[in-house]
Design a protein around this motif. Structure first.
Motif, short mmCIF file in Angstrom:
data_model
loop_
_atom_site.label_atom_id
_atom_site.label_comp_id
_atom_site.label_asym_id
_atom_site.label_seq_id
_atom_site.Cartn_x
_atom_site.Cartn_y
_atom_site.Cartn_z
N ILE A 70 -30.51 50.59 48.04
CA ILE A 70 -30.52 49.15 48.22
C ILE A 70 -29.44 48.77 49.24
O ILE A 70 -28.28 49.13 49.06
N PRO A 71 -29.80 48.05 50.28
CA PRO A 71 -28.80 47.67 51.28
C PRO A 71 -27.76 46.72 50.70
O PRO A 71 -27.96 46.10 49.66
N ALA A 72 -26.63 46.61 51.39
CA ALA A 72 -25.59 45.70 50.94
C ALA A 72 -26.10 44.26 50.88
O ALA A 72 -25.75 43.50 49.99
N ARG A 73 -26.92 43.90 51.85
CA ARG A 73 -27.57 42.58 51.81
C ARG A 73 -29.07 42.83 51.74
O ARG A 73 -29.75 42.97 52.74
N VAL A 85 -18.85 41.78 51.42
CA VAL A 85 -17.68 42.62 51.18
C VAL A 85 -17.54 42.84 49.68
O VAL A 85 -18.08 42.08 48.87
N ALA A 86 -16.80 43.89 49.30
CA ALA A 86 -16.52 44.16 47.90
C ALA A 86 -15.16 43.58 47.56
O ALA A 86 -14.14 43.97 48.13
N VAL A 87 -15.14 42.63 46.64
CA VAL A 87 -13.90 41.93 46.27
C VAL A 87 -13.35 42.58 45.01
O VAL A 87 -14.05 42.69 44.00
N GLU A 117 -13.99 54.23 46.96
CA GLU A 117 -14.70 55.44 46.57
C GLU A 117 -16.05 55.14 45.94
O GLU A 117 -16.85 56.05 45.72
N MET A 118 -16.31 53.88 45.62
CA MET A 118 -17.53 53.50 44.91
C MET A 118 -18.58 52.86 45.79
O MET A 118 -19.76 52.85 45.44
N THR A 119 -18.19 52.31 46.92
CA THR A 119 -19.13 51.56 47.75
C THR A 119 -18.80 51.74 49.22
O THR A 119 -17.63 51.95 49.58
N ALA A 120 -19.83 51.65 50.03
CA ALA A 120 -19.63 51.73 51.48
C ALA A 120 -19.18 50.41 52.07
O ALA A 120 -18.81 50.34 53.25
N LEU A 121 -19.19 49.34 51.28
CA LEU A 121 -18.75 48.04 51.76
C LEU A 121 -17.25 48.04 52.03
O LEU A 121 -16.49 48.76 51.37
N GLU A 122 -16.85 47.20 52.95
CA GLU A 122 -15.42 46.99 53.17
C GLU A 122 -14.84 46.29 51.95
O GLU A 122 -15.44 45.36 51.39
N SER A 123 -13.67 46.73 51.51
CA SER A 123 -13.03 46.13 50.34
C SER A 123 -12.07 45.02 50.76
O SER A 123 -11.36 45.15 51.77
N VAL A 124 -12.04 43.96 49.97
CA VAL A 124 -11.10 42.86 50.15
C VAL A 124 -10.27 42.77 48.88
O VAL A 124 -10.83 42.63 47.78
N ALA A 125 -8.96 42.85 49.00
CA ALA A 125 -8.07 42.85 47.85
C ALA A 125 -7.66 41.43 47.47
O ALA A 125 -7.15 40.68 48.30
#
Length: 652
Positions: free
Chosen positions: A76-79, A145-147, A156-164
């Motif tokens: 499943i794509p990110a979007r 993005v992964a928040v 390590e869990m997703t190919a999305l860019e992480s935002v802290a």
């Protein structure tokens, strides 16, 4: 009814109660607080929705978004491409998905997916669960993005860019409500219930959503899907040729194909104990063939001890051996039986063991299809399943694996059915849990003349395919069901047959069922096949129970063409007729008649008001083992009360 069928060989009907594997909960932005606080973080079932329009049912076994054929890797794509294309370019930041219960200790790395238009600044956004509030960093994003609070783990869990996030916020695994705000104005409100381990919620479009002016009153529906489980669409192709075969008659067919491979062998299975196949694979490696295998990490009862030496030797020779499974795994069991051999595909009902493809026990169905397009499609499935987070190499897995001794099979049987070279008009690749159920229901619903069904057992009293078969009989389709009488299936199958017999008698349906046992042709029924109108044959690993259809990875081919249907129909007819004297019926006819009369007298009218008793046990018919659902959804342990199957009487 077909001539020669005894009264004692059939019986009664089956009621269908659809099981919802998940329920999406609708909420409003004005709810006082979260369903669960930060101190409650369990790992059971995840549902999510927005607003107060009302609850919507959601089923985990259906792909959560619109599947497109262009997804060559099945992920499943990110979007994702929504049916409602307006959601693909949100007007403002929107919560797209959530992952509140990962497999890490303390749920470290949990995250939600925020989607946003190009050039969206995050500095004026906050997220709150009603108890604590976290701020977004002063960054600019374009798209999802992964928040998270733990970006290094989330990476390590997703190919999305992480935002802290800044501050503190944890996603409660037993339910929570999140509100996304910009300068104090609500943009999105989300509430979810308990979260199963390693399940991701995906947002779905809601009719009329865009017409609700008050953002806090909007409702959106979602669906849960295991992390990284694939969403492949059905694939149809026109093959060059095919070889139909059955077991135990023709064990040489799969072995010969392995021995003839020149470039690649990709083998998918549940268990593997075939020394002959292992030796053929080693020979293939010696002649330069790429060999890769993918099997279940935790088969019911444990991994056969013979597997260890075979796989360890194959790895030493240069094969890639991968296992899939564990807590929160994408599939309850990796249960297919297939091989990609250069540009050919082998699909069968039999395991890679002497009693299966070795021809020493089971009646099984198989086919080899010559088709580069089909081979490429199945390779995509193999790659998606092999590269998941829940896989490991055999060398790593064996260090902690539980091995069990398994009795080998060495019987020999006479050949009744030779392999036949055929030319199917079309072949469809169907996968469980993505595409098999809707397509098989469609094919059964389209039957106009005959349905011939061969299964080891029918394990669930609300199984959708059985319901469809009975509905076919109600519209005049002649339905025959052939089941196995091995001791671990006998009681349950007799109850099914009794139920079907009564249904057929009450409503005068062209519906028959029979129990057959060992003979000089085979030891037990292990095939998982259907022949529809004598023109379509279903061949593959799919057992007739909900677990196989909706939780397992299964691979099935639907082969279209009169010559294909005629081959498997001929095998079915021979087993149906040949097993006439071997059916096991421990109850006298008079007792069955009395039971049937009692059921009718109790006011049960028609098949759809009946069902055979569904115990808490779940049958993995392939493996001759019963296990209890009480040991937990991911446990491979045997329940001590189920060493032998219990009787399952007919009940209302």
């Amino acid at each position: 009814m077909r001539p020669g069928l005894t009264v004692a060989s059939l019986v009664v009907a089956f009621g269908v109660l659809a099981i919802a594997l998940g329920t999406a909960v609708a909420v409003t932005g004005s709810l006082a607080g979260p369903a669960g606080g930060d101190d409650a973080r369990s790992s059971q079932g995840l549902e999510m929705a927005y607003g107060n329009v009302g609850p919507t049912a959601s089923t985990e076994h259906q792909c959560p978004i619109q599947v497109e054929e262009s997804w060559s890797d099945g992920h499943i794509p990110a979007r994702p491409p929504y049916a409602d294309r307006s959601l693909e370019t949100p007007a403002h930041p929107t919560i797209l998905a959530a992952y509140p219960n990962p497999t890490t200790e303390g749920n470290v790395g949990e995250y939600f997916v925020l989607d946003a238009p190009v050039g969206t600044r995050l500095g004026n956004l906050t997220i709150t669960d009603g108890h604590t509030t976290a701020r977004f960093p002063n960054e600019t994003i374009s798209g999802p993005v992964a928040v998270t609070m733990d970006p290094h783990v989330t990476d390590e869990m997703t190919a999305l860019e992480s935002v802290a996030l800044e501050g503190h916020l944890r996603l409660a695994a037993d339910g929570d409500q999140l509100t996304l705000q910009r300068n104090g104005t609500t943009l999105d409100t989300v509430r979810y219930d308990r979260a199963k381990t390693a399940r991701v919620w995906y947002r779905e479009p809601t009719p009329g959503y865009e017409h609700v002016s008050n953002e806090s009153d909007r409702v959106a529906h979602g669906r849960w899907w295991p992390r990284e489980r694939s969403c492949f669409p059905p694939v149809a192709s026109e093959p060059n040729a095919a070889t139909a075969f059955v077991l135990p008659d023709s064990p040489e067919v799969p072995l010969d194909r392995v021995e003839a491979a020149e470039e690649r062998i990709l083998l998918g299975g549940y268990t593997f104990t075939s020394k002959a196949t292992a030796e053929a694979l080693e020979d293939a490696i010696d002649r330069g063939v790429t060999v890769e295998l993918l099997v279940e990490a935790g088969p019911v009862g444990g991994t056969p001890a013979a597997t260890d030496s075979l796989f360890s030797s194959l790895e030493m020779q240069g094969a890639t051996v991968t296992v899939i499974g564990g807590p929160g795994s994408r599939y309850r069991f990796h249960h297919p039986k297939y091989a990609i051999l250069d540009d050919s595909v082998l699909v069968t009902s039999e395991n890679w063991k002497p009693s299966g493809l070795g021809g020493a026990s089971s009646r099984g169905w198989g086919v080899v299809v010559e088709d580069p397009e089909l081979a490429a499609s199945l390779e995509s499935v193999f790659r998606a399943d092999t590269r998941g987070w829940d896989t490991s190499t055999w060398n790593d897995h064996r260090k902690t694996a539980s091995f069990v001794d398994e009795e080998g099979a060495s019987d020999t049987f006479s050949m009744e059915h030779e392999p036949e070279h055929l030319h199917p008009e079309q072949v469809e690749l169907l996968l469980a849990p993505e595409s098999a159920e809707p397509r098989l229901l469609e094919l059964i619903d389209g039957a106009s003349d005959t349905l011939s069904i061969k299964q080891a057992s029918i394990g669930d009293d609300d199984f959708a395919l059985l319901e469809a078969a009975i509905e076919a009989a109600e519209r005049g389709v002649e339905v025959r069901i052939l089941l196995d009488d091995s001791w671990y299936h006998e009681d349950g199958n007799q109850a099914v047959i009794a139920t079907l017999e009564t249904a057929a008698a009450d409503d005068d349906l062209p519906l028959e069922a029979k129990l057959v046992g060992s003979s000089d042709r085979y030891e037990k029924i292990h095939a998982k096949g259907i022949v529809i109108d004598g023109e379509t044959a279903i061949v593959g690993s799919l057992n007739w129970n909900d677990n196989s259809l909706r939780n397992n990875r299964e691979v099935v081919l639907a082969l279209h063409g009169e010559n294909v249907g005629a081959y498997y129909e001929g095998v079915f007819d021979a087993d149906w007729t040949g097993g006439e004297d071997e059916a096991v019926f421990p109850f006298p006819i008079e007792l069955l008649v009395a039971v049937g009369a009692g059921v009718v007298g109790a006011g049960v009218l028609g098949w759809n008001h009946l069902r055979f008793d569904s115990t808490r046990e779940e049958e993995i018919a392939d493996e001759r083992i019963y296990f209890s659902s009480r040991v937990g959804p991911h446990s491979r342990a045997l329940h001590p009360d189920l060493l032998r199957p219990s009787s399952r009487p007919v009940r209302r």
